[in-house]
Design a protein around this motif. Structure first.
Motif, PDB file in Angstrom:
ATOM      1  N   ILE A 115     -88.771  24.640 128.137  1.00  0.00           N
ATOM      2  CA  ILE A 115     -87.966  24.918 129.335  1.00  0.00           C
ATOM      3  C   ILE A 115     -86.980  26.059 129.085  1.00  0.00           C
ATOM      4  N   ILE A 116     -86.151  25.922 128.069  1.00  0.00           N
ATOM      5  CA  ILE A 116     -85.123  26.938 127.819  1.00  0.00           C
ATOM      6  C   ILE A 116     -85.728  28.255 127.312  1.00  0.00           C
ATOM      7  N   PRO A 117     -86.707  28.239 126.385  1.00  0.00           N
ATOM      8  CA  PRO A 117     -87.331  29.513 126.006  1.00  0.00           C
ATOM      9  C   PRO A 117     -87.936  30.242 127.204  1.00  0.00           C
ATOM     10  N   ASN A 118     -88.550  29.509 128.132  1.00  0.00           N
ATOM     11  CA  ASN A 118     -89.109  30.131 129.335  1.00  0.00           C
ATOM     12  C   ASN A 118     -88.017  30.762 130.197  1.00  0.00           C
ATOM     13  N   LEU A 119     -86.906  30.049 130.372  1.00  0.00           N
ATOM     14  CA  LEU A 119     -85.802  30.585 131.173  1.00  0.00           C
ATOM     15  C   LEU A 119     -85.205  31.833 130.514  1.00  0.00           C
TER      16      LEU A 119
ATOM     17  N   ALA B 261     -82.041  25.544 138.163  1.00  0.00           N
ATOM     18  CA  ALA B 261     -82.021  25.607 136.703  1.00  0.00           C
ATOM     19  C   ALA B 261     -81.893  27.048 136.235  1.00  0.00           C
ATOM     20  N   TYR B 262     -82.667  27.956 136.862  1.00  0.00           N
ATOM     21  CA  TYR B 262     -82.588  29.369 136.457  1.00  0.00           C
ATOM     22  C   TYR B 262     -81.245  29.976 136.865  1.00  0.00           C
ATOM     23  N   GLU B 263     -80.767  29.644 138.042  1.00  0.00           N
ATOM     24  CA  GLU B 263     -79.475  30.174 138.486  1.00  0.00           C
ATOM     25  C   GLU B 263     -78.357  29.724 137.555  1.00  0.00           C
ATOM     26  N   CYS B 264     -78.440  28.487 137.114  1.00  0.00           N
ATOM     27  CA  CYS B 264     -77.453  27.963 136.173  1.00  0.00           C
ATOM     28  C   CYS B 264     -77.544  28.718 134.848  1.00  0.00           C
ATOM     29  N   PHE B 265     -78.768  28.961 134.389  1.00  0.00           N
ATOM     30  CA  PHE B 265     -78.985  29.669 133.132  1.00  0.00           C
ATOM     31  C   PHE B 265     -78.440  31.092 133.211  1.00  0.00           C
ATOM     32  N   GLU B 266     -78.716  31.744 134.331  1.00  0.00           N
ATOM     33  CA  GLU B 266     -78.265  33.119 134.534  1.00  0.00           C
ATOM     34  C   GLU B 266     -76.740  33.201 134.562  1.00  0.00           C
ATOM     35  N   SER B 267     -76.114  32.305 135.285  1.00  0.00           N
ATOM     36  CA  SER B 267     -74.650  32.322 135.382  1.00  0.00           C
ATOM     37  C   SER B 267     -74.002  31.971 134.044  1.00  0.00           C
TER      38      SER B 267
ATOM     39  N   ASP C 223     -85.956  12.324 124.184  1.00  0.00           N
ATOM     40  CA  ASP C 223     -86.159  13.273 125.268  1.00  0.00           C
ATOM     41  C   ASP C 223     -85.361  14.527 124.953  1.00  0.00           C
ATOM     42  N   ILE C 224     -85.720  15.645 125.550  1.00  0.00           N
ATOM     43  CA  ILE C 224     -85.156  16.939 125.192  1.00  0.00           C
ATOM     44  C   ILE C 224     -83.640  16.994 125.397  1.00  0.00           C
ATOM     45  N   VAL C 225     -83.132  16.371 126.460  1.00  0.00           N
ATOM     46  CA  VAL C 225     -81.694  16.416 126.734  1.00  0.00           C
ATOM     47  C   VAL C 225     -80.913  15.665 125.657  1.00  0.00           C
ATOM     48  N   SER C 226     -81.369  14.463 125.332  1.00  0.00           N
ATOM     49  CA  SER C 226     -80.667  13.648 124.324  1.00  0.00           C
ATOM     50  C   SER C 226     -80.724  14.275 122.945  1.00  0.00           C
ATOM     51  N   ASP C 227     -81.909  14.782 122.575  1.00  0.00           N
ATOM     52  CA  ASP C 227     -82.079  15.384 121.256  1.00  0.00           C
ATOM     53  C   ASP C 227     -81.215  16.633 121.117  1.00  0.00           C
TER      54      ASP C 227
ATOM     55  N   CYS D 175     -78.885  22.950 132.787  1.00  0.00           N
ATOM     56  CA  CYS D 175     -80.170  23.601 133.094  1.00  0.00           C
ATOM     57  C   CYS D 175     -81.341  22.641 132.880  1.00  0.00           C
ATOM     58  N   LEU D 176     -81.323  21.953 131.772  1.00  0.00           N
ATOM     59  CA  LEU D 176     -82.399  21.009 131.456  1.00  0.00           C
ATOM     60  C   LEU D 176     -82.465  19.891 132.495  1.00  0.00           C
ATOM     61  N   GLN D 177     -81.301  19.354 132.835  1.00  0.00           N
ATOM     62  CA  GLN D 177     -81.264  18.251 133.802  1.00  0.00           C
ATOM     63  C   GLN D 177     -81.774  18.697 135.168  1.00  0.00           C
ATOM     64  N   LYS D 178     -81.365  19.883 135.613  1.00  0.00           N
ATOM     65  CA  LYS D 178     -81.814  20.379 136.921  1.00  0.00           C
ATOM     66  C   LYS D 178     -83.316  20.641 136.906  1.00  0.00           C
ATOM     67  N   PHE D 179     -83.815  21.227 135.824  1.00  0.00           N
ATOM     68  CA  PHE D 179     -85.247  21.522 135.734  1.00  0.00           C
ATOM     69  C   PHE D 179     -86.065  20.232 135.756  1.00  0.00           C
ATOM     70  N   LEU D 180     -85.635  19.250 134.967  1.00  0.00           N
ATOM     71  CA  LEU D 180     -86.380  17.989 134.863  1.00  0.00           C
ATOM     72  C   LEU D 180     -86.272  17.146 136.127  1.00  0.00           C
ATOM     73  N   SER D 181     -85.273  17.431 136.950  1.00  0.00           N
ATOM     74  CA  SER D 181     -85.154  16.712 138.224  1.00  0.00           C
ATOM     75  C   SER D 181     -85.919  17.427 139.337  1.00  0.00           C
ATOM     76  N   GLY D 182     -86.536  18.574 138.999  1.00  0.00           N
ATOM     77  CA  GLY D 182     -87.378  19.273 139.962  1.00  0.00           C
ATOM     78  C   GLY D 182     -86.737  20.467 140.633  1.00  0.00           C
ATOM     79  N   ASP D 183     -85.465  20.735 140.342  1.00  0.00           N
ATOM     80  CA  ASP D 183     -84.785  21.865 140.975  1.00  0.00           C
ATOM     81  C   ASP D 183     -84.857  23.074 140.039  1.00  0.00           C
ATOM     82  N   ILE D 184     -86.026  23.706 139.968  1.00  0.00           N
ATOM     83  CA  ILE D 184     -86.264  24.794 139.022  1.00  0.00           C
ATOM     84  C   ILE D 184     -85.446  26.030 139.383  1.00  0.00           C
TER      85      ILE D 184
END
Length: 395
Positions: free
Chosen positions: A254-258, A91-97, A33-37, A79-88
């Protein structure tokens, strides 16, 4: 040897170790999965830095570098964990900060290059479109109009509904990115710019010596190399190959989109796009001809309502009208003008190969033989016989 030269030497050695490790040098095939890899590759990268530090005398501030790497790694993982849990939104706020602090943001600026360094009258960028109906005007081959944003699907660096402009450093990479379609329905165009202020976030770092000027100051080069090492977790997260071609959701994006959303929101920033190696040309990833460049519209809502195309992108480029690949091939382009220096060098390489042991891997030799291909000859032809002009954003 001065401290700057010692630091530069250490950074070069670290980058060389990084590039020589297939598990750390993009692109990557997703094994878990993306997080583990992502986590596993970052941990290996951190271990590489520690091992180098313990076995080499260096003037580098290793602890500071590791702190920044850990900061990015942990932030991206969250960011990945929040996005995959549905809190998009989170996820972006985390990425921005994560990217906003100057201790991180300054590294983003250090790994940018002038757009003109990869897009100019001697070295255009290219766009290829497939169409069942004839394309004849420039607006036919620019980004998808805002009025037709429902046609825009999610891609590596663009979210669904956001029309971005995707260009390539060669017709070949454009064709590869389109999954090698038949040529009979393809239309091509060449793009140049005179803009001296716009910059590109360069995620093709193994081409440092090809893109940057030889007269770059020693201090600036040290900063740039250090910034690539600092930002490597972000580069890793943006470099996973899509595992399922027909899937509706791609965790690899996910991350390229963010990141693209982050760049899009900064309308006044000089960063107008991202350059990155094609994941479809792994054997020629060190070539200038295997780079994609994506430009977000950077438009306000009002601009998207009043214009068909991004005013900023419309003013940025001059480009040729679209021309049918098949129609262009009916011209005697094979003998169009004198042979270029690149073609002469390619012919010498081919003769050398023929005398020694032939071509054993065409994909690897293609980098040097590219000037002998139809792709290159069409690039020369379209640049020579068609005029460049801007598009009106209102059209």
């Amino acid at each position: 040897m001065t401290e700057i030269k010692l630091a530069s030497k250490s950074l070069t050695e670290l980058l060389e170790k990084l590039f020589s490790d297939e598990s750390l040098n993009p692109p990557f095939e997703l094994k878990k999965d993306i997080v583990s890899d992502f986590n596993e590759r970052c941990n290996k990268f951190i271990q590489l830095i520690k091992e180098y530090s313990s076995s080499n005398k260096t003037k580098l501030k290793i602890e500071l570098l590791l702190n920044r790497v850990h900061e990015l790694k942990d932030g991206i993982e969250t960011c990945l964990q929040k996005f995959l849990s549905g809190d998009i939104k989170a996820a972006y706020e985390c990425f921005e900060s994560m990217l906003e602090p100057d201790r991180i943001n300054k590294h983003i600026l250090y790994v940018t290059v002038p757009l003109k360094s990869i897009c100019n009258d001697k070295q255009p960028l290219y766009r290829v479109r497939k169409s069942d109906t004839p394309l004849s005007t420039r607006n036919d081959i620019f980004h998808i109009p805002f009025s037709k944003r429902h046609l825009v699907s999610a891609q590596r660096y663009s979210v669904a509904g956001l029309p971005c402009l995707y260009l390539g450093t060669s017709l070949y990479v454009c064709w590869q990115e389109m999954k090698k379609p038949d040529f009979d329905k393809l239309y091509i165009s060449a793009f140049t710019t005179e803009d001296s202020n716009s910059r590109i976030l360069n995620f093709a770092p193994s081409l440092l010596n090809n893109i940057y000027k030889d007269d770059e100051s020693a201090i600036s080069l040290v900063q740039r190399k250090a910034s690539y090492l600092t930002l490597w977790p972000l580069i890793i997260a943006c470099s996973f190959i899509k595992k399922h071609d027909n899937s509706h959701f791609m965790q690899e994006y996910i991350i390229p989109n963010l990141l693209m959303q982050w760049i899009s929101q900064r309308i006044q920033s000089p960063i107008v796009g991202i350059s990155y190696f094609s994941t479809r040309m792994k054997k020629s990833k060190d070539s200038l001809r295997s780079i994609n460049v994506v430009f977000p519209p950077k438009a306000t809502y009002k601009q998207t309502e009043e214009n068909d195309f991004s005013p900023r992108l419309s003013s940025l480029f001059d480009f040729t009208p679209p021309v049918s690949w098949q129609v262009l091939k009916t011209l005697d382009y094979q003998n169009f003008g004198d042979k270029t220096e690149e073609q002469i060098e390619a012919m010498e390489h081919l003769k050398f190969r023929e005398k020694r042991f032939g071509i054993t891997d065409f994909d690897e030799d293609l980098v040097k033989l590219y000037p002998l291909t139809d792709f290159y000859k069409l690039e020369v032809c379209i640049d020579s016989i068609f005029d460049y002009d801007k598009i009106d954003a209102l059209t």
